[in-house]
Design a protein around this motif. Structure first.
Motif, PDB file in Angstrom:
ATOM      1  N   CYS B 207      52.787  21.304  83.277  1.00 35.13           N
ATOM      2  CA  CYS B 207      51.765  22.548  83.356  1.00 35.13           C
ATOM      3  C   CYS B 207      51.815  23.377  84.299  1.00 35.13           C
ATOM      4  CB  CYS B 207      49.909  22.126  83.057  1.00 35.13           C
ATOM      5  SG  CYS B 207      50.257  20.901  81.384  1.00 35.13           S
ATOM      6  N   ALA B 218      52.431  23.144  79.377  1.00 33.50           N
ATOM      7  CA  ALA B 218      53.713  22.675  78.602  1.00 33.50           C
ATOM      8  C   ALA B 218      54.165  21.510  79.174  1.00 33.50           C
ATOM      9  CB  ALA B 218      54.827  23.913  78.997  1.00 33.50           C
ATOM     10  N   LEU B 219      55.805  20.981  78.768  1.00 31.37           N
ATOM     11  CA  LEU B 219      56.266  19.152  78.699  1.00 31.37           C
ATOM     12  C   LEU B 219      56.901  19.778  79.827  1.00 31.37           C
ATOM     13  CD1 LEU B 219      56.417  18.127  75.466  1.00 31.37           C
ATOM     14  CD2 LEU B 219      54.570  17.855  76.424  1.00 31.37           C
ATOM     15  N   TYR B 416      50.011  23.258  72.812  1.00 28.21           N
ATOM     16  CA  TYR B 416      51.404  22.906  72.698  1.00 28.21           C
ATOM     17  C   TYR B 416      52.151  25.062  71.964  1.00 28.21           C
ATOM     18  CZ  TYR B 416      50.842  18.836  75.607  1.00 28.21           C
ATOM     19  OH  TYR B 416      50.507  18.006  76.339  1.00 28.21           O
ATOM     20  N   ASP B 421      58.637  22.175  72.535  1.00 24.97           N
ATOM     21  CA  ASP B 421      58.156  21.131  72.961  1.00 24.97           C
ATOM     22  C   ASP B 421      57.373  19.999  72.007  1.00 24.97           C
ATOM     23  OD1 ASP B 421      57.867  21.412  75.810  1.00 24.97           O
ATOM     24  OD2 ASP B 421      55.982  23.030  75.900  1.00 24.97           O
TER      25      ASP B 421
END
Lengths: 350, 469
Positions: B207, B218-219, B416, B421
């Motif tokens: 993130c 986000a990842l 997400y 993701d």
């Protein structure tokens, strides 16, 4: 063993099917949600543009079919909180037309609870008129649901429906289910002349929360002309009501209350004591020092704390330190020392 | 002899397979309850009026307690984040629990703190408070410097100095969303019997966090982080919501939970030297409510989100999970009188036995399966089909649970936004079951053996500054 293998095979087939369905739904749902969010944003932008176009735009908005869905109602409510008052006024005009009115009325009358409440909230935010009977019916219909009551009361308050509110809140069968703080927020959101509303509610038989909310608002908004109306509540059996009244009288700096407050101060609960000390410091700051000084030695920590806070704001520090030193009370000295330190810190902050 | 061995082996094999079936069905039921609970919650959001309280003085004022031990890497960002939250009336109480690093120095410098001789009511006894600091720049920031006594002791010191009726505990490595406090506290206002509310914890790796504020979700590419992301989604969006829906919530994460101060003081606060202070407090609140017939409620909210920093290496992860498991064991042992005791209704008859079975007996049965089933096949006691069926079942139920949680996440929150993701999470939902889950089972078993030795240690793991990859 054969049975176990077959059983496990069977479960595995079921689980595999569930998994495949979940995966497909997940991917499709992600794509669909993304598209829906984008479509909503586009529609919102389009409506804002049409609102700028005047009458021509307004007639186009009336024809947007998507507005006649729960999603459309969500969008309208969202719009109402994000655009300027002129646009909300145009929106109000559009949504007051027959087709929309019929749709909203159907939602309030025949649809399930969530659609009805969603519609009520939108009506509240846009301040749409003409739905009071349906809203009142729904408040009664879902009388045990605090959210339904809250949204319904919000619609009445934001629309400034004085008479309907008084009738409902003082009705013998009405049971208030919202919390005190929510009630307070509702009262403060009332869009209209609050003096007659408060006067009327205080004179009728209502829930304690309603009295307290009115009294607190009278204090916060300094409605001096209602000070006399709240005085009787100092003798209420409800402690919280007495506390709220003492505080409100303090906010109003209502001199005639001083003697009664002093009388109650003699044998009161510590929370009430704290509220009265504060009220007295506001009502007559010039001569309350000697009266409230003993409360800095009170057995209850919070009374000492609040009294010290008030004393520091009232009196010059030298006299205060000398007076406290005479008492040899370690706790009182400590708390005064802290309050003076904090005062200095606040000055630095400025 | 051979018959005896094969009977013993078969007994363990059937127990393990039976356990996996029971677990699968239980978790599927939980998934269903979670779906119902989240659906209800989503509908209620439609007409919730919580946003009206963002600038209102009528919301309950709260104290945010941040216990800190050797948190110099993240503490300033965490406090900055808390100072920027949308909430009308709150104070932040940071409790420096005898840190050996520069936690206090960093706070003093960053927030212009001045030591002040602040007296406070000692409602719960704690280790000695060395000093209280207030910020010249931020009126609502107070820092308590105390001697080391553990997280529970630090929280108790925070409760003593806090001045508001509701407190929220937040870990020093967490970032809250702007409206998280408002959402969690709003629930107190609508339920006068509510004494505690837990919020959702999610993984913040990947993130974008700027000045302690969450900018985007986000990842990362890191497998360990993504697996933990799935794990948290599963725990919070399925397990907790299902238990909440059934009225049997037992865990409110110490990283983000709101409590009525008086209710906590009434049960003696957090238990000092207790490693699982969060779960233990919730059990005490339940116990007190049943014993005094208070009718208190304890709830979980899926929406107020707190983003936490996960361990970035296996060693720290193992340490963390061991601590969690020891905390649970310690709590269950301390309150063993409640287990299967009808006086404590669903908590005593359902939730506590559930945790005993699935968290203590379960891992052992599962491990026995991993050991005995392949051995049985090698020895010719078992058909290969049974062995493959067993492993496939374990893989499928774990994956269904993860994908189901993802589906709930997507349906209700959709945090997400990128399809990439979601696919990544989907991929790791499968991978998660090919080794990671088994490691966690071994950790649980290991924790039980080291229980006595480790049951009162601060769980410090290596922290990273926000923005570090």
């Amino acid at each position: 063993m054969k049975f176990l293998i077959e059983f496990m095979d069977y479960i595995n087939i079921v689980f595999f099917t569930i998994l495949v369905v979940f995966v497909l739904v997940l991917i499709l749902f992600h794509i669909y949600s993304g598209a829906k969010v984008k479509a909503n944003k586009r529609l919102e932008k389009r409506i804002i543009r049409l609102l700028d176009e005047g009458e021509k735009g307004e007639s186009k908005i009336k024809k947007i079919k998507k507005l006649f869905t729960p999603n459309g109602i969500r969008l309208l409510e969202n719009l109402a909180t994000n655009v300027d008052e002129d646009k909300v006024e145009s929106l109000r005009r559009i949504l007051s037309t027959e087709k929309f009115t019929r749709y909203f009325r159907d939602n309030l009358t025949f649809k399930n609870q969530s659609v009805a409440l969603l519609t009520t909230k939108m009506i509240a935010e846009i301040k749409l008129d003409g739905f009071i009977p349906e809203i009142l019916t729904n408040i009664k219909r879902w009388e045990d649901n605090s959210e339904a009551q809250q949204v319904g009361l919000l619609a009445l308050c934001l629309n400034g429906k004085n008479k309907a509110l008084v009738e409902l809140l003082s009705h013998k069968d009405f049971k208030l289910t919202v919390s005190f703080r929510t009630m307070q927020e509702l009262v403060e959101s009332f869009n209209g002349d609050r003096i007659p509303l408060f006067k009327e509610l205080l004179s009728r038989n209502c829930d304690t929360y309603i009295y307290r909310s009115c009294i607190q608002s009278i204090g916060n908004e300094k409605i001096y002309e209602l000070a006399e109306d709240i005085m009787p509540f100092l003798n209420s059996e409800n402690l919280n009501l007495r506390i709220s009244t003492a505080r409100a009288l303090g906010e109003l700096k209502y001199k005639p209350a001083k003697d009664i407050l002093l009388k109650i101060l003699q044998d009161s609960d510590w929370e009430l004591t704290s509220a009265i000390v504060e009220a007295l410091s506001k009502i007559s700051p010039e001569d309350c020092y000697e009266i409230i000084l003993p409360f800095v030695y009170h057995k209850e920590w919070w009374v000492r704390y609040r009294t010290a806070e008030i004393l520091v704001s009232l009196q010059d520090s030298d006299k205060l330190i000398t007076d406290i030193a005479k008492s040899n009370d370690k706790y009182a000295s400590e708390i005064i020392e802290y309050m003076l330190q904090r005062k200095e810190l606040m000055k630095e902050r400025v | 002899m051979n018959d005896v061995v094969s009977t013993i082996f078969m007994f363990f094999n059937i127990c393990s397979a039976g356990y996996v079936v029971v677990v699968s069905v239980t978790y599927l039921i939980q998934l269903f309850y979670a779906f119902v609970g989240l659906k209800k919650y989503k509908k209620s959001l439609d007409y919730s009026t919580s946003s009206r309280f963002i600038e209102s003085e009528n919301i309950v004022p709260i104290s945010v307690l941040v216990p800190a031990y050797n948190e110099e890497q993240t503490i300033c960002d965490t406090v900055k984040n808390l100072l920027s939250i949308d909430y009308p009336n709150y104070e932040i109480v940071v409790i420096n629990d005898g840190s050996k690093d520069e936690t206090l120095k960093k706070l003093v410098e960053e927030f212009n703190l001045v030591e002040i001789n602040e007296p406070f009511k000692v409602s719960i006894s704690t280790e000695k408070v060395k000093g209280v600091y207030r910020s010249v720049n931020h009126i609502n920031l107070v820092v308590v410097d105390k001697e080391n006594g553990g997280k529970a002791d630090a929280l108790n010191a925070g409760i003593n100095i806090s001045q508001y009726p509701v407190f929220v505990s937040v870990d020093a490595d967490c970032v809250l969303e702007d409206t998280s406090l408002l959402r969690i506290v709003y629930s107190f206002m609508n339920d006068p019997d509510c004494v505690a509310i837990g919020g959702t914890i999610r993984i913040n790796s990947g993130c974008e966090i700027e000045n302690g504020k969450l900018k985007s979700v986000a990842l990362t590419g890191n497998a360990l982080f993504t697996i933990q992301t799935n794990e948290y989604l599963r725990d919070f969006l399925t397990g907790r919501i299902a238990l909440n829906e059934m009225g049997t919530l037992l865990i409110i994460s110490g990283a983000f939970g709101a409590f009525k101060k008086q209710a906590v003081i009434d049960v003696g606060g957090y238990t000092p030297k207790c490693i699982g202070e969060d779960i233990e407090l919730v059990v005490k609140l339940h116990k007190n409510s049943f014993q005094k017939n208070l009718g208190s409620t304890i709830r979980f909210m899926p929406d107020p989100v707190c983003w936490t920093q996960p361990p970035d290496n296996l060693k720290d992860l193992i340490k963390q999970r061991k601590r969690w498991h020891i905390g649970l064991a310690d709590t269950l042992l301390k309150h063993k009188d409640m287990i299967l005791n009808p006086k404590y209704k669903k908590i005593g008859m359902m939730t506590l036995p559930y945790f005993c079975f699935f968290d203590f007996i379960g891992p052992i049965i599962e491990m026995l399966g991993y050991f005995f089933i392949p051995l049985s096949w090698v020895l010719g006691i078992l058909d290969v089909k049974f062995m493959l069926g067993f492993y496939l079942l374990g893989l499928l139920y774990g994956t269904i649970l993860s994908v189901g949680s993802l589906l709930l996440e997507e349906n209700i929150f959709g945090k997400y936004p990128k399809l990439r993701d979601v696919l990544k999470l989907l991929f790791f939902a499968v991978v998660d079951n090919l080794g990671y889950r088994q490691i966690m089972t071994i950790i649980k078993i290991g924790a039980m053996f080291g229980f006595r030795k480790n049951k009162s240690q601060w769980g410090s793991i290596k922290r990273r500054k926000y923005g570090d990859k």
